[in-house]
Scaffold this active site. Structure first.
Site, PDB file in Angstrom:
ATOM      1  N   TYR A 135      47.412  35.758  27.608  1.00  0.00           N
ATOM      2  CA  TYR A 135      48.570  36.161  26.998  1.00  0.00           C
ATOM      3  C   TYR A 135      48.650  37.683  28.324  1.00  0.00           C
ATOM      4  O   TYR A 135      50.033  37.337  28.705  1.00  0.00           O
ATOM      5  CB  TYR A 135      48.340  36.752  26.197  1.00  0.00           C
ATOM      6  CG  TYR A 135      48.728  35.884  24.744  1.00  0.00           C
ATOM      7  CD1 TYR A 135      48.030  35.099  24.917  1.00  0.00           C
ATOM      8  CD2 TYR A 135      49.577  36.084  24.176  1.00  0.00           C
ATOM      9  CE1 TYR A 135      48.245  33.934  23.339  1.00  0.00           C
ATOM     10  CE2 TYR A 135      50.833  35.574  23.131  1.00  0.00           C
ATOM     11  CZ  TYR A 135      49.640  34.518  23.417  1.00  0.00           C
ATOM     12  OH  TYR A 135      50.264  33.638  21.853  1.00  0.00           O
ATOM     13  N   LYS A 185      35.054  28.037  23.858  1.00  0.00           N
ATOM     14  CA  LYS A 185      34.942  27.322  24.703  1.00  0.00           C
ATOM     15  C   LYS A 185      34.364  27.795  26.322  1.00  0.00           C
ATOM     16  O   LYS A 185      34.227  27.246  27.049  1.00  0.00           O
ATOM     17  CB  LYS A 185      36.718  26.805  25.420  1.00  0.00           C
ATOM     18  CG  LYS A 185      36.660  25.664  26.162  1.00  0.00           C
ATOM     19  CD  LYS A 185      36.827  24.137  25.044  1.00  0.00           C
ATOM     20  CE  LYS A 185      36.651  23.128  25.613  1.00  0.00           C
ATOM     21  NZ  LYS A 185      36.328  21.719  24.449  1.00  0.00           N
ATOM     22  N   ASP A 217      37.933  23.261  19.817  1.00  0.00           N
ATOM     23  CA  ASP A 217      38.519  22.036  19.790  1.00  0.00           C
ATOM     24  C   ASP A 217      37.766  21.549  18.130  1.00  0.00           C
ATOM     25  O   ASP A 217      38.125  21.367  17.453  1.00  0.00           O
ATOM     26  CB  ASP A 217      38.108  21.286  20.959  1.00  0.00           C
ATOM     27  CG  ASP A 217      36.371  21.211  21.436  1.00  0.00           C
ATOM     28  OD1 ASP A 217      36.145  21.982  20.745  1.00  0.00           O
ATOM     29  OD2 ASP A 217      36.720  19.889  22.330  1.00  0.00           O
ATOM     30  N   ASP A 241      45.749  32.265  18.155  1.00  0.00           N
ATOM     31  CA  ASP A 241      47.174  31.906  17.527  1.00  0.00           C
ATOM     32  C   ASP A 241      47.221  30.579  17.007  1.00  0.00           C
ATOM     33  O   ASP A 241      48.119  29.982  16.398  1.00  0.00           O
ATOM     34  CB  ASP A 241      48.547  31.962  18.790  1.00  0.00           C
ATOM     35  CG  ASP A 241      49.618  31.636  18.795  1.00  0.00           C
ATOM     36  OD1 ASP A 241      50.047  31.915  17.984  1.00  0.00           O
ATOM     37  OD2 ASP A 241      50.158  31.277  20.130  1.00  0.00           O
ATOM     38  N   ASP A 245      47.806  28.794  13.267  1.00  0.00           N
ATOM     39  CA  ASP A 245      48.831  28.212  12.973  1.00  0.00           C
ATOM     40  C   ASP A 245      49.016  27.529  11.792  1.00  0.00           C
ATOM     41  O   ASP A 245      48.913  26.817  10.805  1.00  0.00           O
ATOM     42  CB  ASP A 245      50.520  27.456  13.933  1.00  0.00           C
ATOM     43  CG  ASP A 245      51.074  28.690  14.148  1.00  0.00           C
ATOM     44  OD1 ASP A 245      50.468  29.892  13.504  1.00  0.00           O
ATOM     45  OD2 ASP A 245      51.979  28.325  15.054  1.00  0.00           O
TER      46      ASP A 245
HETATM   47  C1  IPM Z   1      52.308  35.378  16.458  1.00  0.00           C
HETATM   48  C2  IPM Z   1      53.813  34.660  17.753  1.00  0.00           C
HETATM   49  C3  IPM Z   1      52.815  35.585  19.120  1.00  0.00           C
HETATM   50  C4  IPM Z   1      52.492  34.831  19.766  1.00  0.00           C
HETATM   51  C5  IPM Z   1      54.716  35.096  19.648  1.00  0.00           C
HETATM   52  C6  IPM Z   1      55.605  35.408  18.840  1.00  0.00           C
HETATM   53  C7  IPM Z   1      53.827  35.856  20.983  1.00  0.00           C
HETATM   54  O1  IPM Z   1      52.876  33.006  17.991  1.00  0.00           O
HETATM   55  O2  IPM Z   1      52.311  35.895  16.405  1.00  0.00           O
HETATM   56  O3  IPM Z   1      51.479  34.239  16.440  1.00  0.00           O
HETATM   57  O4  IPM Z   1      52.247  33.775  20.693  1.00  0.00           O
HETATM   58  O5  IPM Z   1      51.149  36.196  19.588  1.00  0.00           O
HETATM   59 MG    MG Z   2      51.784  32.058  16.926  1.00  0.00          MG
END
Ligand code: IPM
Ligand code: MG
Length: 351
Positions: A135, A185, A217, A241, A245
């Site tokens: 990042y 990884k 993975d 990240d 999700d």
């Molecule tokens: C998160 C989001 C952010 C990230 C984006 C909006 C930059 O996806 O907070 O998970 O990648 O960290």
């Molecule tokens: Mg995110």
């Protein structure tokens, strides 16, 4: 007690407003200061993170953040895109430890993408590093010797960056079931090899925590195969990240997952932090009352607990959300038909 409220873009303002109503209803005399951020700030002030906004955030005890991201801004130079606001806040305020808890609420077992018996075992915490990794490495475009365009982003972690997030994760595991899984990884990446070596060194200070390691993975697979095996997961910025999700769908919806981003700075009441739902700005449903504000309300609860030392109020907010869910108050993301303010009302009633 001072909270900076940064609603941002898309559904950010709608979900933040419900969380603000909840905070105000607690009657704790908390001072709230709103400031623009993301695409909204770019459009009004020419920058996604105006200096005034950063100062308001810095001067607060905790930041309540909505979401950033605006398709109108997708072709801007990267440093002017809405996402840079959240990355800038994390970096400028040295918020390196992102806590993303995932747990199935009663009544949501059937809404997970997983079978109910698999989903109901989920009670995990992802500790994601936020200040390093690919990042924040050098990035850019260049031309290769044969004239091709090439994009690059450098992945790196220094040992001090790994060490400080490892300590956060080990301490979190001590406060939970005592198990920590470090995800990397290391079979391919040197960044991950260093990560693993440093985590193993730090582990010597935590003999009461059972440490394991998993390739990312495999972790993605295990998270859907048997998520109940995880207690605390610690991982880098990019892997965290993605896995967070994924974890959100395992517990029902991305509209349910809250997060805290913490550093080392102490306020008069606790640890300074930024709190945000893990979902994005969802421009496709913005302004229609279709968004689920629960993740933001639960983020406000984390703010009350970690940054303001208001544990009892945080418990009350979390209990009110849990009760609303048990009573069948579900947003569209969970197959229900409650709109954004109705969900806020339902939580307020139960509060
Ligand atoms: C998160 C989001 C952010 C990230 C984006 C909006 C930059 O996806 O907070 O998970 O990648 O960290
Ligand atoms: Mg995110």
């Amino acid at each position: 007690m001072k909270i900076a409220v940064l609603p941002g873009d898309g559904i950010g303002p709608e979900v933040t407003q419900e969380a603000v109503r909840v905070i105000e209803a607690l009657g704790l005399g908390i001072e709230l200061k709103h400031a623009p951020v993301g695409g909204a700030a770019y459009k009004a002030y020419g920058h996604p993170l105006p200096p005034e906004t950063l100062e308001i955030a810095r001067a607060s005890d905790g930041v309540l953040f909505g979401a950033v991201g605006d398709p109108d801004c997708d072709s801007l130079d990267r440093h002017l895109r809405p996402e840079q606001a959240i990355l800038g806040l994390r970096k400028e305020l040295v918020l390196f430890a992102n806590l993303r808890p995932a747990k199935v609420f009663k009544g949501l077992e059937d809404h997970s993408a997983l079978r109910p018996e698999v989903a109901s075992a989920i009670d995990l915490l992802i500790v994601r590093e936020l200040n390093g990794d690919v990042y924040f490495g050098e990035k850019g475009f260049r031309t290769t010797p044969n004239g091709e365009r090439e994009g690059y982003d450098i992945m790196s972690y220094s040992e001090s960056e790994v060490r400080r997030i490892a300590h956060v994760a080990f301490r979190a595991a001590q406060g939970r079931a005592g198990r920590l899984c470090s995800v990397d990884k290391a079979n391919v990446l040197e960044t991950s090899q260093l990560w693993r070596d440093v985590v193993i060194e730090v582990a010597k200070e935590y003999p009461d925590v059972a440490l394991s390691h998993m390739y990312v993975d495999n972790a993605a697979m295990q998270l859907v195969r048997n998520p109940g095996q995880f207690d605390v997961v610690v991982t880098g910025n990019l892997f965290g990240d993605i896995l967070s999700d994924q974890a959100s769908m395992c517990v029902g919806s991305i509209g349910m997952l809250a997060s805290a981003s913490l550093g080392e700075r102490q306020t008069d009441y606790g640890t300074f932090g930024l709190y945000e739902p893990i979902h994005g700005s969802a421009p496709d449903i913005a302004g229609q009352g279709l968004a689920n504000p629960m993740a933001t309300i639960l983020s406000a609860a984390m703010l009350l607990r970690h940054s303001l030392g208001q544990d009892a109020a945080a418990d009350r907010v979390e209990a009110a959300v849990a009760k609303a869910l048990e009573d069948g108050v579900l947003g569209r993301d969970l197959g229900g038909n409650a709109n954004t303010t109705e969900i806020g009302d339902a939580v307020l009633e139960r509060l």
